[in-house]
Scaffold this active site. Structure first.
Site, mmCIF file in Angstrom:
data_model
loop_
_atom_site.group_PDB
_atom_site.id
_atom_site.type_symbol
_atom_site.label_atom_id
_atom_site.label_comp_id
_atom_site.label_asym_id
_atom_site.label_seq_id
_atom_site.Cartn_x
_atom_site.Cartn_y
_atom_site.Cartn_z
ATOM 1 N N GLU A 36 4.382 6.858 2.134
ATOM 2 C CA GLU A 36 5.908 7.078 2.411
ATOM 3 C C GLU A 36 6.145 5.556 0.270
ATOM 4 O OE1 GLU A 36 6.900 3.367 5.095
ATOM 5 O OE2 GLU A 36 8.872 3.472 4.096
ATOM 6 N N ASP A 81 16.015 1.625 -4.647
ATOM 7 C CA ASP A 81 16.645 1.292 -5.464
ATOM 8 C C ASP A 81 17.738 1.302 -5.949
ATOM 9 O OD1 ASP A 81 15.667 -1.417 -4.905
ATOM 10 O OD2 ASP A 81 14.093 -1.287 -6.699
HETATM 11 C C1 LIG Z 1 16.152 -1.850 -1.575
HETATM 12 S S1 LIG Z 1 13.970 -1.592 -1.583
HETATM 13 C C2 LIG Z 1 14.445 -0.849 0.292
HETATM 14 C C3 LIG Z 1 12.964 -1.003 1.183
HETATM 15 C C4 LIG Z 1 13.075 0.066 2.406
HETATM 16 N N1 LIG Z 1 12.504 1.404 2.247
HETATM 17 C C5 LIG Z 1 13.761 -0.105 2.949
HETATM 18 O O1 LIG Z 1 14.743 0.566 3.176
HETATM 19 O O2 LIG Z 1 14.103 -1.188 4.062
HETATM 20 C C6 LIG Z 1 13.457 -0.682 -2.486
HETATM 21 C C7 LIG Z 1 11.420 -0.718 -2.228
HETATM 22 O O3 LIG Z 1 11.613 0.454 -2.849
HETATM 23 C C8 LIG Z 1 10.650 -0.944 -3.790
HETATM 24 N N2 LIG Z 1 10.588 0.304 -5.773
HETATM 25 C C9 LIG Z 1 11.405 0.448 -6.509
HETATM 26 N N3 LIG Z 1 10.625 1.025 -7.527
HETATM 27 C C10 LIG Z 1 9.695 0.990 -6.882
HETATM 28 C C11 LIG Z 1 8.809 2.446 -7.778
HETATM 29 N N4 LIG Z 1 9.069 2.720 -8.840
HETATM 30 N N5 LIG Z 1 7.354 2.910 -6.966
HETATM 31 C C12 LIG Z 1 7.108 2.064 -5.982
HETATM 32 N N6 LIG Z 1 7.771 1.439 -4.738
HETATM 33 C C13 LIG Z 1 9.163 1.171 -5.598
HETATM 34 C C14 LIG Z 1 11.027 -2.232 -4.432
HETATM 35 O O4 LIG Z 1 10.221 -3.674 -4.240
HETATM 36 C C15 LIG Z 1 11.391 -2.283 -2.570
HETATM 37 O O5 LIG Z 1 9.876 -2.586 -1.939
#
Ligand SMILES: C[S@@+](CC[C@H](N)C(=O)[O-])C[C@H]1O[C@@H](n2cnc3c(N)ncnc32)[C@H](O)[C@@H]1O
Length: 232
Positions: free
Chosen positions: A69, A143
């Protein structure tokens, strides 16, 4: 980790100031205590060996599938997935120190032994996993970088990333994405659609839905979202 000058295998101890990011210390303590957390140079030797690494007790059978994930946030979906599928192995990636630590803490608190929390930017996926190593990739609400046209270049799921997934996901494996961004969804659909070995599907081996924090936030505001699974 959001600092682009830090590379995925870098030793963070000399690069991040503990007074600015107190979670580095927590990550280091968690690693010393042998909690389920991996980051920095120790990521290097896990490539191709994740299921063996997750199987702590070498007498027990190796988990039968590896699910990754990306963007686990505080680990809610990740922990539930691992709890519901005790015979599979789970690797959860995030780029935020605090979220990686909190996810690791949740795993320990819930006595979940078939999962590990990893600090890594998923754009390094091919350096962390080997070809055909993964049975499923889950990305819920990445994001969207939707506000300004030029920000879309920051999106994780681009052409190169889709090609990487098609190499790392084994035949029969899946990619599951949810997003509220129509624009991002259409773009990913086109990219994945152009890779002939992925087909849209109604279900994954996971078997049921796992509402994430962002999903619940959108649902509470009556904002719709896209939910799609592609199977290789
Ligand atoms: C908008 S949040 C969504 C969180 C969760 N998946 C949800 O649906 O509630 C995006 C998450 O992706 C992480 N994230 C962003 N860019 C990433 C990357 N390049 N690699 C790993 N994680 C990333 C952020 O830190 C954040 O926790």
């Amino acid at each position: 980790m959001k600092n682009s000058s830090i590379r995925v295998f870098d030793d963070l101890s000399g690069l991040v100031r503990r007074d600015i990011n107190p979670y580095l210390l927590k990550l280091e303590e968690a690693r010393e205590k042998k909690m389920p957390i991996v980051f920095g140079p120790s990521l290097k030797d896990k490539k191709g060996k994740w299921l063996d690494y997750i199987r702590k007790d070498k007498k027990s059978p190796q988990p039968s599938k590896l699910i990754v994930e990306i963007g686990v946030h505080m680990g809610q979906v990740f922990c539930q997935l691992a709890k519901d599928h005790p015979n599979w192995g789970f690797v959860g990636l995030d780029i935020t120190f605090k979220r990686v630590y909190s996810t690791c803490e949740k795993l320990v608190k819930n006595k979940i032994v078939n999962a590990v929390s990893v600090l890594a930017d998923a754009s390094y996926l091919e350096e962390i996993f080997s070809i055909n190593e993964i049975d499923g990739v889950i990305i819920f609400f990445p994001d969207p970088w939707d506000k300004k046209r030029r920000q879309t270049k920051n999106r994780l799921i681009n052409n190169d990333f889709c090609k990487t997934m098609s190499r790392l996901i084994k035949p029969g494996g899946f990619f599951w994405m949810k997003t509220d961004s129509q624009n991002y969804f259409l773009e990913v659909s086109n990219l994945i659609g152009s890779i002939s070995d992925f087909k849209k599907s109604n279900h994954s081996d996971i078997g049921k839905d796992y509402p994430s924090i962002f999903q619940t936030r959108f649902q509470e505001k009556n904002i719709g979202f896209y939910n799609c699974i592609w199977v290789k």
